[in-house]
Design a protein around this motif. Structure first.
Motif, mmCIF file in Angstrom:
data_model
loop_
_atom_site.group_PDB
_atom_site.id
_atom_site.type_symbol
_atom_site.label_atom_id
_atom_site.label_comp_id
_atom_site.label_asym_id
_atom_site.label_seq_id
_atom_site.Cartn_x
_atom_site.Cartn_y
_atom_site.Cartn_z
ATOM 1 N N MET A 1 8.769 -4.283 18.291
ATOM 2 C CA MET A 1 7.438 -3.677 18.369
ATOM 3 C C MET A 1 6.580 -4.130 17.197
ATOM 4 N N ASN A 2 5.375 -4.612 17.479
ATOM 5 C CA ASN A 2 4.398 -4.950 16.444
ATOM 6 C C ASN A 2 3.462 -3.770 16.243
ATOM 7 N N PHE A 3 3.527 -3.164 15.072
ATOM 8 C CA PHE A 3 2.765 -1.950 14.775
ATOM 9 C C PHE A 3 1.810 -2.239 13.624
ATOM 10 N N ILE A 4 0.494 -2.150 13.891
ATOM 11 C CA ILE A 4 -0.491 -2.273 12.812
ATOM 12 C C ILE A 4 -0.811 -0.878 12.298
ATOM 13 N N PHE A 5 -0.576 -0.667 11.003
ATOM 14 C CA PHE A 5 -0.915 0.599 10.365
ATOM 15 C C PHE A 5 -2.201 0.381 9.571
ATOM 16 N N PHE A 6 -3.246 1.089 9.975
ATOM 17 C CA PHE A 6 -4.555 0.942 9.336
ATOM 18 C C PHE A 6 -4.643 1.896 8.153
ATOM 19 N N SER A 7 -5.081 1.384 7.018
ATOM 20 C CA SER A 7 -5.163 2.142 5.766
ATOM 21 C C SER A 7 -3.800 2.740 5.392
ATOM 22 N N PRO A 8 -2.793 1.884 5.223
ATOM 23 C CA PRO A 8 -1.443 2.393 4.952
ATOM 24 C C PRO A 8 -1.266 2.957 3.546
ATOM 25 N N HIS A 9 -2.242 2.703 2.674
ATOM 26 C CA HIS A 9 -2.146 3.155 1.291
ATOM 27 C C HIS A 9 -2.796 4.515 1.065
ATOM 28 N N PHE A 10 -3.522 5.016 2.082
ATOM 29 C CA PHE A 10 -4.221 6.300 1.894
ATOM 30 C C PHE A 10 -4.321 7.030 3.224
ATOM 31 N N PRO A 11 -3.946 8.326 3.279
ATOM 32 C CA PRO A 11 -3.392 9.100 2.168
ATOM 33 C C PRO A 11 -1.978 8.670 1.799
ATOM 34 N N LYS A 12 -1.489 9.264 0.721
ATOM 35 C CA LYS A 12 -0.266 8.789 0.086
ATOM 36 C C LYS A 12 0.953 8.814 1.013
ATOM 37 N N GLU B 1 -2.558 2.255 14.619
ATOM 38 C CA GLU B 1 -2.705 3.658 14.223
ATOM 39 C C GLU B 1 -3.121 3.772 12.764
ATOM 40 N N SER B 2 -3.877 4.813 12.482
ATOM 41 C CA SER B 2 -4.116 5.220 11.099
ATOM 42 C C SER B 2 -3.517 6.602 10.832
ATOM 43 N N LEU B 3 -3.286 7.377 11.919
ATOM 44 C CA LEU B 3 -2.840 8.779 11.809
ATOM 45 C C LEU B 3 -3.821 9.601 10.978
ATOM 46 N N ASN B 4 -5.081 9.236 11.053
ATOM 47 C CA ASN B 4 -6.112 9.872 10.235
ATOM 48 C C ASN B 4 -7.311 10.205 11.112
ATOM 49 N N GLU B 5 -7.739 11.461 11.077
ATOM 50 C CA GLU B 5 -8.858 11.925 11.901
ATOM 51 C C GLU B 5 -10.122 11.102 11.686
ATOM 52 N N TYR B 6 -10.336 10.681 10.437
ATOM 53 C CA TYR B 6 -11.564 9.977 10.091
ATOM 54 C C TYR B 6 -11.712 8.678 10.875
ATOM 55 N N ASN C 1 -6.068 18.578 17.016
ATOM 56 C CA ASN C 1 -6.074 17.315 16.275
ATOM 57 C C ASN C 1 -4.828 16.537 16.662
ATOM 58 N N MET C 2 -5.001 15.335 17.195
ATOM 59 C CA MET C 2 -3.858 14.537 17.607
ATOM 60 C C MET C 2 -3.461 13.605 16.466
ATOM 61 N N ARG C 3 -2.944 14.230 15.423
ATOM 62 C CA ARG C 3 -2.526 13.535 14.210
ATOM 63 C C ARG C 3 -1.549 14.454 13.476
ATOM 64 N N PRO C 4 -0.852 13.934 12.452
ATOM 65 C CA PRO C 4 -0.014 14.821 11.649
ATOM 66 C C PRO C 4 -0.882 15.865 10.939
ATOM 67 N N PRO C 5 -0.389 17.084 10.781
ATOM 68 C CA PRO C 5 -1.154 18.075 10.030
ATOM 69 C C PRO C 5 -1.266 17.657 8.573
ATOM 70 N N GLY C 6 -2.374 18.040 7.926
ATOM 71 C CA GLY C 6 -2.596 17.688 6.530
ATOM 72 C C GLY C 6 -2.045 18.728 5.579
ATOM 73 N N ALA C 7 -2.546 18.699 4.341
ATOM 74 C CA ALA C 7 -2.205 19.692 3.318
ATOM 75 C C ALA C 7 -0.694 19.838 3.126
ATOM 76 N N TRP C 8 0.001 18.708 3.127
ATOM 77 C CA TRP C 8 1.449 18.671 2.873
ATOM 78 C C TRP C 8 2.266 19.375 3.953
ATOM 79 N N MET C 9 1.689 19.603 5.129
ATOM 80 C CA MET C 9 2.427 20.345 6.154
ATOM 81 C C MET C 9 3.590 19.548 6.724
ATOM 82 N N THR C 10 3.484 18.209 6.732
ATOM 83 C CA THR C 10 4.637 17.426 7.188
ATOM 84 C C THR C 10 5.828 17.661 6.263
ATOM 85 N N ASP C 11 5.569 17.758 4.974
ATOM 86 C CA ASP C 11 6.651 18.036 4.024
ATOM 87 C C ASP C 11 7.156 19.468 4.175
#
Length: 389
Positions: free
Chosen positions: A1-12, A80-85, A279-289
């Protein structure tokens, strides 16, 4: 699978998603605006190749980057960016290159709060009354029906930016007199209640493979507008009413192979579950952790396995309640950082400073902590955020 991750450096935490994609066998390609030598070692180890652009908003540059990767690696399977913006830009790239996932013809249903409500009605879940009126006169009948207080928020966008509680006629008139002309707002009835989330993974066949729920007892809108501190709890179990509402909403949107984060009100007045936002993305505010700490799972790995192989492990059970408590630099707290670790060191699972761009909502620093008992997690939260005097 070829996966392009957009803005992989932000957020952390994007580096975590990239790392686990690589470990699941994907070729991970990055597009970002940071210099390569500024990327964390963890991220560079996960990326097969990185393409630097001068501006992330430059669609022409992104097109060239995707074209380059397509020529070198073959068909791109995911973007994917996994980012709402970046939701609209992600969808546009998928449309132009015929990449699997949400395309431009559907993305407005995930961006515009007014569009979301049509799907909430389709799902059968109660939703908040609202108006898209642009003048004081055009919302008169809605105000007569809903009454004060009201909430105004941008129709597009995520988080609590430019979201306000309107308590009376004078505040409403002030809003209409001063609102930006280039921003479309919706006006909603105010719900007195707590927010319960439905978060997790839905696979490419539309099956919910993993889900959890978070409880927010203080309003993010109030946190942002008053520059206050935030707290929430990741729960060990999902209430049946939240599970039913969340699954109905996912079915109405027909979302596939996504992280999801659905916000629901539980009304203090009558106990109803009321759909607020999806929101079809991971939850923010450290909720994945928080999910990882509460369930002893690696949700980054499970997401990557779902994307690459359409497989998710488990079943997983909640073992702990995980709390999040932020602090603000301008506040004076009764207990020092050393006091907190002296008192609850065995329960603290994470502490860190927060990127400035997120600090208004998330705090300048935050703690995560866990216990099998919700009462103890509440006590730790109170201790961390207790102010002097």
């Amino acid at each position: 699978m070829n996966f392009i991750f957009f803005s992989p450096h932000f957020p952390k935490n994007s580096a975590e998603f990239c790392t686990h994609l690589r470990e699941q066998g994907a070729t991970v390609l990055g597009i970002g605006d940071a210099d390569y030598d500024q990327l964390e070692d963890k991220l560079t180890s996960a990326l097969t190749e990185y393409y630097k652009v001068s501006q992330l908003e430059s669609y022409e540059e992104i097109l060239r980057a995707v074209g380059y990767f397509t020529h070198k690696y073959g068909k791109i399977d995911r973007f994917e960016s996994l980012n709402e913006y970046w939701l609209e830009q992600d969808a546009a790239i998928r449309t132009d290159f015929n990449i699997y996932g949400t395309k431009s013809d559907f993305v407005h249903n995930l961006k515009q709060k007014s569009k979301m409500k049509e799907f909430f009605r389709k799902s059968g879940v109660s939703t908040v009354q609202f108006s898209t009126g642009t003048t004081r006169e055009s919302v008169e009948s809605f105000i007569q029906s809903a009454g004060f207080p009201l909430v105004v928020k941008p129709d597009l966008g995520s988080g609590a930016s430019m979201t306000y509680k309107i308590n009376d006629e004078a505040e409403l008139q002030h809003f209409f007199d001063t609102k930006p002309e280039d921003v479309a707002f919706i006006i909603e009835e105010f719900i007195d209640g707590v927010i319960l989330t439905y978060d997790g993974l839905v696979d490419r066949d539309g099956n919910v493979r993993f889900a959890v729920s978070h409880l927010f007892e203080n309003s993010v809108m109030d946190v942002v507008n008053t520059d206050n501190h935030l707290y929430y709890f990741c729960l060990r179990e999902i209430s049946p009413e939240v599970e039913e509402a969340g699954r109905s909403i996912l079915q109405a949107f027909d979302i596939r192979e996504r992280f999801f984060h659905i916000e629901l009100f539980k009304s203090h007045k009558d106990g109803r579950i009321i759909a607020l936002e999806v929101n079809m993305r991971p939850p923010g505010a450290w909720m994945t952790d928080a999910i990882n700490f509460a369930y002893d799972v690696n949700v980054y790995k499970e997401w990557a396995s779902m994307v690459v192989h359409n497989e998710v492990g488990g079943p997983y059970e909640g073992k702990y309640y995980t709390g999040y408590a932020s602090r603000k630099n301008h506040k004076h707290y009764a207990h020092s950082h050393e006091d907190i670790y002296r008192e609850f060191g065995g329960k603290i699972v994470n502490y860190d400073e927060i990127e400035e761009v997120f600090s208004r909502a998330m705090g300048n620093s935050a703690y995560q902590f866990r216990s099998p008992e919700l009462s103890e997690v509440r006590d730790i939260r109170g201790y961390i955020q207790q102010e002097e005097g």
